[in-house]
Every structure is written in C-alpha cells, then in structure tokens.
Design an enzyme around this catalytic site. Sequence first.
Site, short mmCIF file in Angstrom:
data_model
loop_
_atom_site.label_atom_id
_atom_site.label_comp_id
_atom_site.label_asym_id
_atom_site.label_seq_id
_atom_site.Cartn_x
_atom_site.Cartn_y
_atom_site.Cartn_z
N ILE A 1 -17.96 -1.37 1.65
CA ILE A 1 -18.88 -0.62 0.96
C ILE A 1 -18.75 -0.45 -0.40
O ILE A 1 -19.05 0.70 -1.12
CB ILE A 1 -19.06 0.93 1.76
CG1 ILE A 1 -17.57 1.52 1.72
CG2 ILE A 1 -19.57 0.87 3.07
CD1 ILE A 1 -17.38 2.66 2.33
N SER B 1 -13.47 -4.09 0.89
CA SER B 1 -14.46 -3.20 0.27
C SER B 1 -15.68 -3.38 0.82
O SER B 1 -16.56 -3.81 -0.21
CB SER B 1 -14.30 -3.69 -1.37
OG SER B 1 -12.82 -3.83 -1.75
N LEU C 1 -21.97 1.80 -2.14
CA LEU C 1 -22.90 1.62 -1.15
C LEU C 1 -23.00 2.74 -0.08
O LEU C 1 -24.11 2.92 0.63
CB LEU C 1 -22.63 0.32 -0.46
CG LEU C 1 -22.77 -0.95 -0.93
CD1 LEU C 1 -22.17 -2.39 -0.43
CD2 LEU C 1 -24.16 -1.13 -1.56
N GLY D 1 -23.79 5.51 -1.61
CA GLY D 1 -25.22 6.39 -2.46
C GLY D 1 -24.64 7.36 -3.13
O GLY D 1 -25.49 8.05 -3.96
N TYR E 1 0.75 -1.25 0.05
CA TYR E 1 0.11 0.11 0.02
C TYR E 1 0.96 1.07 0.20
O TYR E 1 1.71 1.41 0.88
CB TYR E 1 -0.90 0.09 1.25
CG TYR E 1 -2.16 -1.08 1.22
CD1 TYR E 1 -2.34 -1.59 -0.20
CD2 TYR E 1 -2.71 -1.25 2.49
CE1 TYR E 1 -3.21 -2.74 0.11
CE2 TYR E 1 -3.71 -2.27 2.36
CZ TYR E 1 -3.95 -2.86 1.25
OH TYR E 1 -4.87 -4.15 1.22
N1 LIG Z 1 -6.72 -8.14 0.77
C1 LIG Z 1 -6.76 -7.28 -0.54
O1 LIG Z 1 -6.65 -7.94 -1.58
C2 LIG Z 1 -7.61 -5.90 -0.27
C3 LIG Z 1 -8.08 -5.30 -1.64
C4 LIG Z 1 -8.87 -4.23 -1.09
C5 LIG Z 1 -8.97 -3.68 0.00
N2 LIG Z 1 -8.24 -4.26 1.03
C6 LIG Z 1 -8.42 -3.79 2.41
O2 LIG Z 1 -9.78 -3.38 2.79
C7 LIG Z 1 -9.82 -1.87 3.04
C8 LIG Z 1 -11.30 -1.40 2.50
O3 LIG Z 1 -11.25 -1.84 1.16
P1 LIG Z 1 -11.50 -0.59 0.03
O4 LIG Z 1 -10.82 0.34 0.22
O5 LIG Z 1 -11.31 -1.50 -1.34
O6 LIG Z 1 -13.07 -0.52 0.02
P2 LIG Z 1 -14.27 0.28 0.65
O7 LIG Z 1 -13.94 0.26 2.20
O8 LIG Z 1 -15.40 -0.49 0.40
O9 LIG Z 1 -14.48 1.76 0.26
C9 LIG Z 1 -13.44 2.80 0.56
C10 LIG Z 1 -13.82 4.32 -0.09
O10 LIG Z 1 -14.92 4.44 -0.14
C11 LIG Z 1 -15.18 5.79 0.30
N3 LIG Z 1 -15.83 5.98 1.48
C12 LIG Z 1 -15.48 5.43 2.65
N4 LIG Z 1 -16.15 5.77 3.75
C13 LIG Z 1 -16.97 6.46 3.25
C14 LIG Z 1 -18.13 7.37 3.76
N5 LIG Z 1 -18.43 7.34 4.94
N6 LIG Z 1 -18.81 8.20 3.06
C15 LIG Z 1 -18.47 8.40 1.65
N7 LIG Z 1 -17.42 7.67 1.02
C16 LIG Z 1 -16.80 6.89 1.86
C17 LIG Z 1 -13.71 6.39 -0.13
O11 LIG Z 1 -13.49 6.75 -1.32
P3 LIG Z 1 -14.06 7.86 -2.18
O12 LIG Z 1 -14.21 9.15 -1.25
O13 LIG Z 1 -12.97 8.12 -3.20
O14 LIG Z 1 -15.27 7.50 -2.93
C18 LIG Z 1 -12.74 5.28 0.42
O15 LIG Z 1 -11.53 5.44 0.01
C19 LIG Z 1 -8.80 -1.14 2.41
O16 LIG Z 1 -8.12 -0.12 2.85
C20 LIG Z 1 -7.60 -2.40 2.78
O17 LIG Z 1 -7.01 -2.27 4.04
C21 LIG Z 1 -7.59 -5.45 0.96
#
Ligand SMILES: NC(=O)c1ccc[n+]([C@@H]2O[C@H](COP(=O)([O-])OP(=O)(O)OC[C@H]3O[C@@H](n4cnc5c(N)ncnc54)[C@H](OP(=O)(O)O)[C@@H]3O)[C@@H](O)[C@H]2O)c1
Length: 311
Positions: free
Chosen positions: A209, A207, A214, A216, A62
């Site tokens: 949300i 991921s 999610l 919205g 990361y």
């Molecule tokens: N093991 C793996 O292969 C793998 C893969 C992916 C992720 N991960 C881990 O999982 C964590 C979470 O997954 P993810 O980052 O892919 O997706 P996520 O948590 O579903 O989405 C995060 C993104 O959603 C938006 N967001 C978050 N909270 C919000 C809120 N309350 N209101 C509005 N927008 C919001 C932000 O982006 P915007 O503001 O740009 O929309 C944020 O960067 C990562 O940080 C990482 O630690 C692991």
Amino acid sequence: MNDTISSETRFLHAVEFGLGAWQWGDRLIWQYGQAYKDEDCRAAFEVSLEAGIRFVDTAEVYGNGRSERMLGQFLKETEQPVLVATKFFPFPWRLTKKSLIKALGRSLERIGVETVDLYQIHQPFSLISIENLMEAMAEAIKDGLTRTVGVSNYNQSQMLRAYSALARKDVPLASNQVSYSLLNRAIEKDGLLARCKELGVRLIAYSPIEKGLLTGKYSAENPPPGIRAQRYGSLLPKIGPLLKLMTQFGQEHGGKSKAQVALNWCICKGALPIPGAKNARQAEENAGALGWKLTEEEMAKLDEASDAILK
Ligand SMILES: NC(=O)c1ccc[n+]([C@@H]2O[C@H](COP(=O)([O-])OP(=O)(O)OC[C@H]3O[C@@H](n4cnc5c(N)ncnc54)[C@H](OP(=O)(O)O)[C@@H]3O)[C@@H](O)[C@H]2O)c1
C-alpha cells in the site's frame, strides 16, 4: 497450478496474503513506542489470525531483533499454525558462509522455533557471492533450520544466479520479495514478475500500500510523518485521480476501502502482498482485501491510472 512449481515450495503459492512485521519494534521509520506499542502489534497479529492469515514476514534487522522476539511471544500465545518467514542481512562484516547459519540460529532462538518456513537473503549487496550464499542456504535446508529459501530485492540477473546455484544443489528458489504496488510497478516493466511466474518463484510484494499512501489518508497538504514525507514529496500531488478510481471501484464491490483495493490489485497480479499493520484496525481493514476480486476491466483501468502517474 503452474507445473514449474516444485513440491517443496507449493505451500507458498497457496498462501494468498501475509502480514508484514517490520512495524513491530521499529522506531526509525514507523515510530514504534510512540503512536503504538506491543499490545497494538499483538492485536494486529491476533486479528490477522482471526481473518485466516497464516503467513508472517519478519527479519533479524527489524527493531534490532525485537520483531522476531515479538513474533516468538505471539506464537506461544496461539495454537494456530503460522508460517514464519525471516531474513538474513548481508552486513559487510559477514564474510563467510558460516555467518549465515549462525545468524539463522540466532533468529530461530529469538522466534523460539526449531525451523522457519522461509529464509530469505534481505538484499543483494553482499561481500559473500550469491553462489556461496546459496550454498549456505542449501545447507540450512539440509540441517532442517528452514523449510525453503528465498531472496529479496534481487533483480532478474541476480535472481537467476541464485536460482541456478540452488538448482545445482537440487534446491528450488521459493521466492523473491520486492517492492510492488499500484505506485511502484518496476517489476512489471522490467520483466521480473513474468520471470518469477515462469520459474515458479513466488513473488512476495512488500510495501503493497506504498507505505500508507494508497490508503488515501496522506496528501501533499497532509504528508506522512518522518522520512516518508521527503521520499514521497513529489509523488503525493499526483495520486488524486488514482485514489478517486480506487474509491469508485471499492464502492462497486460493496464498500471496500482504498487499502483493500490496493491489496486486491496485488493479488490479482499474481503476487503475495504482506502489508504491515501497526494495530488491529489496520490489520482488520487489510484482511478485507480477501474474498473478492477486482474485474479485468477494473484492473486495466487501475493500471492506466497508475501508468499516468508513473510515466
Ligand atoms: N524485503 C525488504 O527489503 C522489505 C522492505 C520493506 C518492507 N518489507 C516487508 O513488507 C512489509 C510491508 O511493507 P511496508 O511496511 O514497507 O509498507 P506497507 O505495507 O505498504 O505500509 C504499511 C504502513 O501503512 C500504514 N497502514 C497499513 N495499513 C493501513 C490501513 N489499513 N489504514 C491506514 N494505514 C495503514 C501504516 O503506517 P502509518 O499508520 O504510519 O501510515 C503501516 O505501517 C513490512 O512489514 C516488511 O515485513 C520488506
């Protein structure tokens, strides 16, 4: 608590919620350095701690190590105990078991700790066999470099291989971190979630949300920036009815947001969600998924609305 859970990994089953740290330093997907900076990430961390969140998920890849370094800095600035999870990336040039111990050593240096709570294999594609990787993981525990070990993005058969290889060393497989949300329920359909519960392996939902969908705030007319727009191009026009139901259920629980409903849904399914947050506002909102529960009837209706999209 399930009696297949080993005493070494029990703490992870007691963790209800975590904070994802991919956003800390990633420019490619998340535009770190433009819309948000180090101070915003620090605030996301601090707000999460204030809300009682004590589990942070990072990885050596990361931000090319920046996420781990930032976490290290933030840990120095707090007296609160924080559970740290990081990951080994099986790059094709990593050919021996030794490379895992070396990589973990460098992660520990960046984070500024002597041991982490969970060390995970980031993904299954590796030139080192699962059995050899697990031998190295068992060694990492023996050397005191990590408290427990897990995998990520492993399907059922890969996970079972890891589980058995570790069992031969008397080491429990602590977790499998996979993509899981109301818009991605593959692990329910293929039995991985059920198998994790049966084996006492903690299912960590990344991921949760669906990368912001999610909440919205994105739609076909207002897609997310960068490569997310392309990835979600065909899904976005279909999610309206699900979002409407999430709004309704959120209101029935005293004004919870769609993000909070999405995360609460993950918890109710028995998973540990680790949403990423770019700033204090997002982290604070996400933490509001804690302290209440969707009803069984609401869960069933959400499943139905999500099935209608995913069919
Ligand atoms: N093991 C793996 O292969 C793998 C893969 C992916 C992720 N991960 C881990 O999982 C964590 C979470 O997954 P993810 O980052 O892919 O997706 P996520 O948590 O579903 O989405 C995060 C993104 O959603 C938006 N967001 C978050 N909270 C919000 C809120 N309350 N209101 C509005 N927008 C919001 C932000 O982006 P915007 O503001 O740009 O929309 C944020 O960067 C990562 O940080 C990482 O630690 C692991």
